[in-house]
Structures are given as C-alpha cells and as structure tokens.
Design a protein around this motif. Structure first.
Motif, mmCIF file in Angstrom:
data_model
loop_
_atom_site.group_PDB
_atom_site.id
_atom_site.type_symbol
_atom_site.label_atom_id
_atom_site.label_comp_id
_atom_site.label_asym_id
_atom_site.label_seq_id
_atom_site.Cartn_x
_atom_site.Cartn_y
_atom_site.Cartn_z
ATOM 1 N N LEU A 1 18.983 -12.055 38.976
ATOM 2 C CA LEU A 1 19.442 -12.409 40.331
ATOM 3 C C LEU A 1 18.250 -12.759 41.221
ATOM 4 N N ASN A 2 17.090 -12.129 40.924
ATOM 5 C CA ASN A 2 15.896 -12.338 41.731
ATOM 6 C C ASN A 2 14.845 -13.210 41.058
ATOM 7 N N TRP A 3 15.188 -13.786 39.923
ATOM 8 C CA TRP A 3 14.228 -14.623 39.187
ATOM 9 C C TRP A 3 14.256 -16.035 39.775
ATOM 10 N N THR A 4 13.087 -16.511 40.199
ATOM 11 C CA THR A 4 13.015 -17.859 40.762
ATOM 12 C C THR A 4 12.258 -18.805 39.842
ATOM 13 N N GLY A 5 11.779 -18.268 38.728
ATOM 14 C CA GLY A 5 11.009 -19.087 37.796
ATOM 15 C C GLY A 5 11.890 -19.969 36.937
ATOM 16 N N GLU A 6 11.265 -20.522 35.932
ATOM 17 C CA GLU A 6 11.933 -21.445 35.019
ATOM 18 C C GLU A 6 12.995 -20.719 34.195
ATOM 19 N N CYS B 1 17.906 -7.979 32.634
ATOM 20 C CA CYS B 1 19.358 -8.171 32.655
ATOM 21 C C CYS B 1 19.701 -8.889 33.954
ATOM 22 N N ARG B 2 20.966 -8.784 34.412
ATOM 23 C CA ARG B 2 21.354 -9.532 35.605
ATOM 24 C C ARG B 2 20.721 -8.950 36.864
ATOM 25 N N SER B 3 20.815 -7.620 37.011
ATOM 26 C CA SER B 3 20.318 -7.011 38.247
ATOM 27 C C SER B 3 19.298 -5.898 38.033
ATOM 28 N N GLY B 4 19.037 -5.543 36.786
ATOM 29 C CA GLY B 4 18.046 -4.498 36.496
ATOM 30 C C GLY B 4 18.652 -3.170 36.075
ATOM 31 N N GLY B 5 19.967 -3.051 36.102
ATOM 32 C CA GLY B 5 20.625 -1.789 35.742
ATOM 33 C C GLY B 5 20.713 -1.555 34.245
ATOM 34 N N ARG B 6 21.269 -2.525 33.536
ATOM 35 C CA ARG B 6 21.386 -2.380 32.079
ATOM 36 C C ARG B 6 20.014 -2.309 31.424
ATOM 37 N N LYS C 1 7.349 1.421 23.930
ATOM 38 C CA LYS C 1 6.833 1.117 25.270
ATOM 39 C C LYS C 1 7.743 0.069 25.890
ATOM 40 N N ALA C 2 8.382 0.452 27.002
ATOM 41 C CA ALA C 2 9.334 -0.448 27.637
ATOM 42 C C ALA C 2 9.070 -0.528 29.131
ATOM 43 N N ARG C 3 9.319 -1.687 29.694
ATOM 44 C CA ARG C 3 9.141 -1.915 31.126
ATOM 45 C C ARG C 3 10.371 -2.671 31.618
ATOM 46 N N ASN C 4 10.856 -2.303 32.785
ATOM 47 C CA ASN C 4 12.061 -2.926 33.321
ATOM 48 C C ASN C 4 11.714 -3.958 34.391
ATOM 49 N N MET C 5 12.306 -5.167 34.277
ATOM 50 C CA MET C 5 12.149 -6.146 35.357
ATOM 51 C C MET C 5 13.185 -5.810 36.425
ATOM 52 N N ILE D 1 7.988 -0.377 35.654
ATOM 53 C CA ILE D 1 8.709 -1.543 36.156
ATOM 54 C C ILE D 1 7.758 -2.718 36.372
ATOM 55 N N ILE D 2 8.358 -3.880 36.508
ATOM 56 C CA ILE D 2 7.616 -5.081 36.879
ATOM 57 C C ILE D 2 8.563 -5.893 37.764
ATOM 58 N N THR D 3 8.038 -6.555 38.781
ATOM 59 C CA THR D 3 8.912 -7.368 39.628
ATOM 60 C C THR D 3 9.016 -8.771 39.016
ATOM 61 N N PRO D 4 10.080 -9.515 39.361
ATOM 62 C CA PRO D 4 10.187 -10.891 38.853
ATOM 63 C C PRO D 4 8.965 -11.733 39.238
ATOM 64 N N GLU D 5 8.425 -11.495 40.453
ATOM 65 C CA GLU D 5 7.249 -12.260 40.902
ATOM 66 C C GLU D 5 6.033 -11.961 40.033
ATOM 67 N N GLU D 6 5.818 -10.665 39.742
ATOM 68 C CA GLU D 6 4.674 -10.285 38.898
ATOM 69 C C GLU D 6 4.814 -10.896 37.511
#
Length: 101
Positions: free
Chosen positions: A94-99, A66-71, A85-89, A6-11
């Motif tokens: 919903l939690n993205w504050t970037g551009e 995706c919208r909330s990380g489920g799909r 190789k896949a990583r989920n945000m 996983i990766i967070t929106p902030e990271e």
C-alpha cells in the motif's frame, strides 16, 4: 515474543536502487500479486511458507512483503522462531511507490 526487524518501503527502494542484492519474498495471494509486485521479489503465499522452509537459508536475511505489513509480520515471527533471519517491510505494498511488475 522477540521483536522483529523492520524496513520501510522507502529504505527498501533506496537499497534496490543502490544495487543491493536482497532476498525479497512477497507472501500475498495470487490475485494480489497479479496486480503488481516488486520485480526482485519471489512469490510464496503466506500459507505455503511452512511447506517451503527448505527454500530459506539460515545465513541469509529475508525481507517479507504483503499488502499492509500484517501478514508479513506474522511470517517474520514464524520464521524467526524457526531460526531464520527475517525483516518485515512495514506499510506493505500500500505504501510502495517503487517499480512493480
């Protein structure tokens, strides 16, 4: 089932601001993406992923959004089973504050 990375929106935002070259894939529906997506992301709807496997390179890591990380989590599990190789945000857009574009 093997855990997914996983990766967070902030990271993710920090990496993009640092100029890292990342492979981002937004798996939401057309109307969701129309409301704004991360500029660097490529749009491939979740339902279209199986038909687009040749887009993916097994030597690269992809970050799915995706919208909330489920799909995107489902897409990560699916692609990992295919050897990618896949990583989920987590938290999704919903939690993205970037551009967005």
């Amino acid at each position: 089932m093997e855990e997914i990375q996983i990766i967070t929106p902030e990271e993710l935002q920090k990496k993009l601001e640092a100029g890292e070259e990342l492979e981002l894939v937004d798996v939401r529906e057309d109307e969701e993406v129309a409301a704004g997506m991360i500029p660097a992301a490529k749009h491939i709807r979740m339902g279209d992923i199986p038909a687009n496997l040749d887009y993916f390179d097994k030597n690269k890591e992809y970050i799915f959004i995706c919208r909330s990380g489920g799909r995107s989590a489902n897409v990560c599990y699916y692609l990992q089973e295919q050897g990618y190789k896949a990583r989920n945000m987590i938290g999704g857009m919903l939690n993205w504050t970037g551009e967005t574009k």
